[in-house]
Design a protein around this motif. Structure first.
Motif, PDB file in Angstrom:
ATOM      1  N   ARG A  56     -52.961  50.638  84.342  1.00 40.25           N
ATOM      2  CA  ARG A  56     -51.623  50.049  84.327  1.00 40.25           C
ATOM      3  C   ARG A  56     -51.294  49.506  82.948  1.00 40.25           C
ATOM      4  NH1 ARG A  56     -49.058  45.640  88.598  1.00 40.25           N
ATOM      5  NH2 ARG A  56     -47.085  45.322  87.478  1.00 40.25           N
ATOM      6  N   ASP A  57     -50.089  49.812  82.486  1.00 43.20           N
ATOM      7  CA  ASP A  57     -49.595  49.300  81.213  1.00 43.20           C
ATOM      8  C   ASP A  57     -48.202  48.739  81.460  1.00 43.20           C
ATOM      9  OD1 ASP A  57     -49.079  48.680  78.593  1.00 43.20           O
ATOM     10  OD2 ASP A  57     -48.741  50.741  77.936  1.00 43.20           O
ATOM     11  N   GLY A  58     -48.142  47.471  81.877  1.00 40.37           N
ATOM     12  CA  GLY A  58     -46.860  46.868  82.228  1.00 40.37           C
ATOM     13  C   GLY A  58     -46.315  47.520  83.491  1.00 40.37           C
ATOM     14  N   THR A  59     -45.167  48.188  83.376  1.00 40.46           N
ATOM     15  CA  THR A  59     -44.606  48.897  84.526  1.00 40.46           C
ATOM     16  C   THR A  59     -44.934  50.389  84.488  1.00 40.46           C
ATOM     17  OG1 THR A  59     -42.502  49.205  83.356  1.00 40.46           O
ATOM     18  CG2 THR A  59     -42.707  47.248  84.752  1.00 40.46           C
ATOM     19  N   ASP A  60     -45.708  50.819  83.491  1.00 40.72           N
ATOM     20  CA  ASP A  60     -46.101  52.229  83.387  1.00 40.72           C
ATOM     21  C   ASP A  60     -47.504  52.436  83.961  1.00 40.72           C
ATOM     22  OD1 ASP A  60     -43.717  52.831  82.160  1.00 40.72           O
ATOM     23  OD2 ASP A  60     -44.528  52.690  80.128  1.00 40.72           O
ATOM     24  N   LEU A  61     -47.725  53.635  84.489  1.00 36.08           N
ATOM     25  CA  LEU A  61     -49.045  54.031  84.966  1.00 36.08           C
ATOM     26  C   LEU A  61     -49.538  55.192  84.118  1.00 36.08           C
ATOM     27  CD1 LEU A  61     -48.675  53.983  88.861  1.00 36.08           C
ATOM     28  CD2 LEU A  61     -49.979  52.386  87.451  1.00 36.08           C
ATOM     29  N   VAL A  62     -50.784  55.121  83.675  1.00 34.33           N
ATOM     30  CA  VAL A  62     -51.378  56.184  82.866  1.00 34.33           C
ATOM     31  C   VAL A  62     -52.450  56.873  83.696  1.00 34.33           C
ATOM     32  CG1 VAL A  62     -52.575  56.744  80.723  1.00 34.33           C
ATOM     33  CG2 VAL A  62     -50.958  54.837  80.774  1.00 34.33           C
ATOM     34  N   THR A  63     -52.390  58.194  83.752  1.00 31.67           N
ATOM     35  CA  THR A  63     -53.372  58.952  84.523  1.00 31.67           C
ATOM     36  C   THR A  63     -53.791  60.188  83.745  1.00 31.67           C
ATOM     37  OG1 THR A  63     -53.842  59.957  86.673  1.00 31.67           O
ATOM     38  CG2 THR A  63     -51.643  60.337  85.750  1.00 31.67           C
ATOM     39  N   ARG A  64     -54.974  60.721  84.058  1.00 34.40           N
ATOM     40  CA  ARG A  64     -55.457  61.950  83.424  1.00 34.40           C
ATOM     41  C   ARG A  64     -55.109  63.146  84.307  1.00 34.40           C
ATOM     42  NH1 ARG A  64     -58.194  61.797  78.933  1.00 34.40           N
ATOM     43  NH2 ARG A  64     -59.056  59.812  78.188  1.00 34.40           N
ATOM     44  N   CYS A  65     -54.638  64.184  83.667  1.00 30.82           N
ATOM     45  CA  CYS A  65     -54.256  65.397  84.383  1.00 30.82           C
ATOM     46  C   CYS A  65     -55.179  66.535  83.949  1.00 30.82           C
ATOM     47  CB  CYS A  65     -52.794  65.741  84.087  1.00 30.82           C
ATOM     48  SG  CYS A  65     -52.235  67.305  84.777  1.00 30.82           S
ATOM     49  N   HIS A  66     -56.062  66.976  84.816  1.00 28.30           N
ATOM     50  CA  HIS A  66     -57.015  68.038  84.493  1.00 28.30           C
ATOM     51  C   HIS A  66     -56.358  69.411  84.718  1.00 28.30           C
ATOM     52  CE1 HIS A  66     -60.693  65.550  84.087  1.00 28.30           C
ATOM     53  NE2 HIS A  66     -59.978  64.720  84.844  1.00 28.30           N
ATOM     54  N   VAL A  67     -56.374  70.244  83.697  1.00 23.42           N
ATOM     55  CA  VAL A  67     -55.818  71.599  83.814  1.00 23.42           C
ATOM     56  C   VAL A  67     -56.868  72.601  83.339  1.00 23.42           C
ATOM     57  CG1 VAL A  67     -53.453  70.789  83.476  1.00 23.42           C
ATOM     58  CG2 VAL A  67     -54.783  71.556  81.512  1.00 23.42           C
ATOM     59  N   SER A  68     -56.780  73.781  83.872  1.00 23.66           N
ATOM     60  CA  SER A  68     -57.733  74.822  83.481  1.00 23.66           C
ATOM     61  C   SER A  68     -57.373  75.376  82.104  1.00 23.66           C
ATOM     62  CB  SER A  68     -57.732  75.947  84.510  1.00 23.66           C
ATOM     63  OG  SER A  68     -56.484  76.628  84.488  1.00 23.66           O
ATOM     64  N   PHE A  69     -58.344  76.052  81.515  1.00 19.59           N
ATOM     65  CA  PHE A  69     -58.146  76.666  80.205  1.00 19.59           C
ATOM     66  C   PHE A  69     -56.998  77.673  80.233  1.00 19.59           C
ATOM     67  CE2 PHE A  69     -59.149  80.289  77.420  1.00 19.59           C
ATOM     68  CZ  PHE A  69     -59.088  79.647  76.185  1.00 19.59           C
ATOM     69  N   THR A  70     -56.963  78.484  81.303  1.00 14.60           N
ATOM     70  CA  THR A  70     -55.925  79.521  81.386  1.00 14.60           C
ATOM     71  C   THR A  70     -54.539  78.907  81.603  1.00 14.60           C
ATOM     72  OG1 THR A  70     -56.473  79.762  83.738  1.00 14.60           O
ATOM     73  CG2 THR A  70     -57.497  81.304  82.192  1.00 14.60           C
ATOM     74  N   ASP A  71     -54.448  77.836  82.445  1.00 15.47           N
ATOM     75  CA  ASP A  71     -53.145  77.184  82.668  1.00 15.47           C
ATOM     76  C   ASP A  71     -52.631  76.564  81.380  1.00 15.47           C
ATOM     77  OD1 ASP A  71     -53.034  77.877  85.294  1.00 15.47           O
ATOM     78  OD2 ASP A  71     -53.756  75.951  86.074  1.00 15.47           O
ATOM     79  N   ALA A  72     -53.541  75.953  80.615  1.00 19.40           N
ATOM     80  CA  ALA A  72     -53.130  75.341  79.353  1.00 19.40           C
ATOM     81  C   ALA A  72     -52.659  76.407  78.371  1.00 19.40           C
ATOM     82  CB  ALA A  72     -54.277  74.538  78.761  1.00 19.40           C
ATOM     83  N   ALA A  73     -53.329  77.569  78.372  1.00 17.98           N
ATOM     84  CA  ALA A  73     -52.984  78.635  77.433  1.00 17.98           C
ATOM     85  C   ALA A  73     -51.696  79.350  77.823  1.00 17.98           C
ATOM     86  CB  ALA A  73     -54.139  79.615  77.339  1.00 17.98           C
ATOM     87  N   LEU A  74     -51.534  79.606  79.125  1.00 14.33           N
ATOM     88  CA  LEU A  74     -50.398  80.393  79.587  1.00 14.33           C
ATOM     89  C   LEU A  74     -49.219  79.555  80.081  1.00 14.33           C
ATOM     90  CD1 LEU A  74     -52.411  83.087  81.577  1.00 14.33           C
ATOM     91  CD2 LEU A  74     -51.576  83.202  79.210  1.00 14.33           C
ATOM     92  N   GLY A  75     -49.473  78.246  80.358  1.00  6.06           N
ATOM     93  CA  GLY A  75     -48.426  77.403  80.928  1.00  6.06           C
ATOM     94  C   GLY A  75     -48.435  77.510  82.433  1.00  6.06           C
ATOM     95  N   ALA A  76     -48.140  76.431  83.141  1.00  5.59           N
ATOM     96  CA  ALA A  76     -48.169  76.449  84.601  1.00  5.59           C
ATOM     97  C   ALA A  76     -47.580  75.154  85.142  1.00  5.59           C
ATOM     98  CB  ALA A  76     -49.596  76.630  85.111  1.00  5.59           C
ATOM     99  N   GLU A  77     -47.280  75.164  86.420  1.00  5.44           N
ATOM    100  CA  GLU A  77     -46.891  73.928  87.105  1.00  5.44           C
ATOM    101  C   GLU A  77     -48.132  73.338  87.759  1.00  5.44           C
ATOM    102  OE1 GLU A  77     -43.093  73.245  89.517  1.00  5.44           O
ATOM    103  OE2 GLU A  77     -44.632  73.235  91.099  1.00  5.44           O
ATOM    104  N   VAL A  78     -48.446  72.101  87.421  1.00  4.07           N
ATOM    105  CA  VAL A  78     -49.632  71.438  87.966  1.00  4.07           C
ATOM    106  C   VAL A  78     -49.193  70.211  88.751  1.00  4.07           C
ATOM    107  CG1 VAL A  78     -51.116  72.261  86.100  1.00  4.07           C
ATOM    108  CG2 VAL A  78     -49.952  70.068  85.864  1.00  4.07           C
ATOM    109  N   ARG A  79     -50.104  69.654  89.540  1.00  4.41           N
ATOM    110  CA  ARG A  79     -49.832  68.445  90.321  1.00  4.41           C
ATOM    111  C   ARG A  79     -50.542  67.264  89.681  1.00  4.41           C
ATOM    112  NH1 ARG A  79     -45.686  69.335  93.598  1.00  4.41           N
ATOM    113  NH2 ARG A  79     -46.339  67.435  94.727  1.00  4.41           N
ATOM    114  N   VAL A  80     -49.795  66.166  89.548  1.00  4.89           N
ATOM    115  CA  VAL A  80     -50.317  64.957  88.893  1.00  4.89           C
ATOM    116  C   VAL A  80     -50.415  63.845  89.923  1.00  4.89           C
ATOM    117  CG1 VAL A  80     -49.965  63.277  87.045  1.00  4.89           C
ATOM    118  CG2 VAL A  80     -49.241  65.660  86.731  1.00  4.89           C
ATOM    119  N   ALA A  81     -51.523  63.096  89.912  1.00  3.00           N
ATOM    120  CA  ALA A  81     -51.703  61.973  90.841  1.00  3.00           C
ATOM    121  C   ALA A  81     -50.599  60.945  90.643  1.00  3.00           C
ATOM    122  CB  ALA A  81     -53.067  61.327  90.617  1.00  3.00           C
ATOM    123  N   ALA A  82     -50.065  60.415  91.758  1.00  4.32           N
ATOM    124  CA  ALA A  82     -48.988  59.423  91.710  1.00  4.32           C
ATOM    125  C   ALA A  82     -49.184  58.400  92.817  1.00  4.32           C
ATOM    126  CB  ALA A  82     -47.635  60.107  91.844  1.00  4.32           C
TER     127      ALA A  82
END
Length: 385
Positions: free
Chosen positions: A264-290
Motif C-alpha cells: 500500500r502506498d497511500g490510496t494506491d496499491l502496488v502489485t507484481r504482474c507475472h507474464v510469460s516470455f512470449t506474452d511480453a514479446a508478442l503482447g497480450a491481455e493478462v489478469r492482474v490481482a485486485a
C-alpha cells in the motif's frame, strides 16, 4: 500621571488586527511580563497590568469601536479599566486554563467561580485490520478491559443511600488560593484532592473508587480508507470520571496486516504482474490481482491489463480506480502493476533448439536494423552536403 499608551501599541498589533490576532498578542505579552516570571520587577508589573487593560477593551467589539473613535477619553468612567487585581485574574482564568493546566504558574482565581467538573481519563488500545477491512471499512466489536462506573453508587464512591459531603476546607470549590504579592495562585484542595466533596461512608462494592474493573464490549466503526498508524476516537468509552463526572474517550490505534499480493502506498496499491516470455514479446491481455469491490469476498479478484508487444521486465502500468477508497469518499486510488517477465528454466531439447533459432533470427534482425540505420545516416549526410 503619565499619559496612557495606545492600546494597540501595548499589544503590538495594527489597528486592523483581527480578534484572533489580538488574542494571540495578549497571550504573548501577558506571559512575557507576568510578575511570576519577573519577580521584583515593578516595570514588568505595570506592563502586565497595561496589557490586561488593553485586552479588555480591544476584545470587546463595542468598547473597541468607542476607543477607535474617541480614544482613551471615550472610555472614561471605568469602561476601560479593571476593578481590581481579582478582576484581572478572573478575566484571564479561562484564557490561560489550557496553558497553565498541570503546572506552569498554577491556576488563577478572582475569588469566585465554582469547581469545574473533572472528566475521566482516556483509554488507548490497538486494533489489527486486514488490508481489505481497512480499504472498505468494517464494524467490529472490541473488548475493553478497564474500570467502569460502579452501578451501586452511580460513580460517586459513597455508600448507597448517602451522598458525598461538601469539603469544609475549600467550601466545595475544589481549590484553595494563596496570594503571592500581586498574584493570586490557586492549587487543588489537599483535603478533597480537588473534588470539592469528601466521602465519609464508602461504597463497599467499589471501596470508594466509584469504579470497578470489568470487561466490556464496544462497537467500533472503522471507515473505508483508514491506514495503519492512524487512530479513531470513540467518545465516552474511556475511564469513568470522578464523582460521577463524564467518562473520557477511547482511542483505537490502527494496525494493518501485510497482504502477500499488495503493497500500500497511500490510496494506491502496488502489485507484481507475472507474464510469460512470449506474452511480453508478442503482447497480450493478462489478469492482474485486485481487491475487487466492497462487500465481495473474492480473494482472487483480478482485473484485465493489456500489455503491448516488447514489454520489458520492470515496466509499470497504472489502472485507475482500483486502489484504496479515499477517506473523504471521493473515489479510489490506482492499482499499480509492475511487470515481471518469467524466463523459463526447465526446457526440453526441442524448446532449446527453437530458442536458439529465435536467438539467431533476432541477432540477424538486429544486424539488418543497424545496417539499415547506417545507410540512412550516410544518405542523409550526402543530401546535406
Amino acid at each position: 500621571m503619565s499619559e496612557k499608551r495606545d492600546y494597540y501599541e501595548v499589544l503590538g498589533v495594527e489597528r486592523s488586527a483581527s480578534a484572533d490576532e489580538i488574542r494571540k498578542a495578549y497571550k504573548r505579552e501577558a506571559l512575557k511580563h507576568h510578575p511570576d516570571r519577573n519577580p521584583g520587577d515593578a516595570a514588568a508589573e505595570l506592563k502586565f497590568k497595561a496589557c490586561n487593560e488593553a485586552y479588555q477593551v480591544l476584545s470587546d467589539d463595542e468598547k473597541r469601536r468607542v476607543y477607535d473613535q474617541f480614544g482613551h477619553a471615550g472610555l472614561e468612567g471605568g469602561a476601560g479599566g479593571f476593578e481590581g487585581v481579582g478582576d484581572v485574574f478572573a478575566h484571564m482564568q479561562d484564557l490561560f486554563a489550557e496553558m497553565f493546566s498541570g503546572g506552569g504558574f498554577g491556576g488563577f482565581s478572582g475569588g469566585g467561580g465554582g469547581r469545574r467538573q473533572a472528566r475521566g481519563s482516556d483509554l488507548r488500545m490497538q486494533a489489527r485490520l486486514t488490508l481489505r477491512e481497512a480499504a472498505f471499512g468494517v464494524k467490529r466489536e472490541v473488548t475493553v478491559h478497564a474500570p467502569v462506573r460502579c452501578d451501586d453508587c452511580t460513580g460517586t464512591g459513597a455508600k448507597p443511600g448517602t451522598k458525598p459531603e461538601t469539603c469544609g476546607h475549600c467550601r466545595g470549590s475544589g481549590h484553595v488560593s494563596n496570594a503571592r504579592g500581586f498574584v493570586m495562585f490557586t492549587t487543588p484542595c489537599p483535603k478533597c484532592q480537588g473534588q470539592g466533596v469528601v466521602i465519609k461512608h464508602h461504597c463497599k462494592t467499589c471501596e470508594g473508587r466509584g469504579a470497578v474493573e470489568k470487561s466490556r464490549k464496544v462497537v467500533v466503526t472503522f471507515p473505508a480508507g483508514i491506514d495503519g498508524g492512524q487512530r479513531l476516537r470513540v467518545p465516552g468509552q474511556g475511564m469513568p470520571g470522578p464523582m460521577g463526572a463524564p467518562p473520557g474517550d477511547l482511542y483505537v490505534e490502527i494496525d494493518v496486516e501485510e497482504d502477500p499480493r499488495f503493497e500500500r502506498d497511500g490510496t494506491d496499491l502496488v502489485t507484481r504482474c507475472h507474464v510469460s516470455f512470449t506474452d511480453a514479446a508478442l503482447g497480450a491481455e493478462v489478469r492482474v490481482a485486485a481487491l475487487g469491490e466492497a462487500g465481495s469476498d473474492d480473494k482472487e479478484a483480478t482485473v484485465p491489463l493489456q500489455i503491448p508487444a516488447g514489454t520489458q521486465s520492470g515496466s509499470v502500468f497504472t489502472i485507475k480506480g482500483q486502489g484504496i477508497p479515499r477517506l473523504d469518499g471521493r473515489g479510489r486510488g490506482s492499482l499499480v502493476a509492475v511487470v515481471q517477465v518469467d524466463v523459463p528454466t526447465a526446457l526440453s531439447d526441442r524448446a532449446k533448439k527453437l530458442i536458439q533459432e529465435l536467438h539467431e533470427e533476432l541477432e540477424k534482425s538486429k544486424a539488418e536494423a543497424v545496417d539499415k540505420s547506417e545507410k540512412a545516416d550516410k544518405k542523409a549526410k550526402v543530401a546535406g552536403a
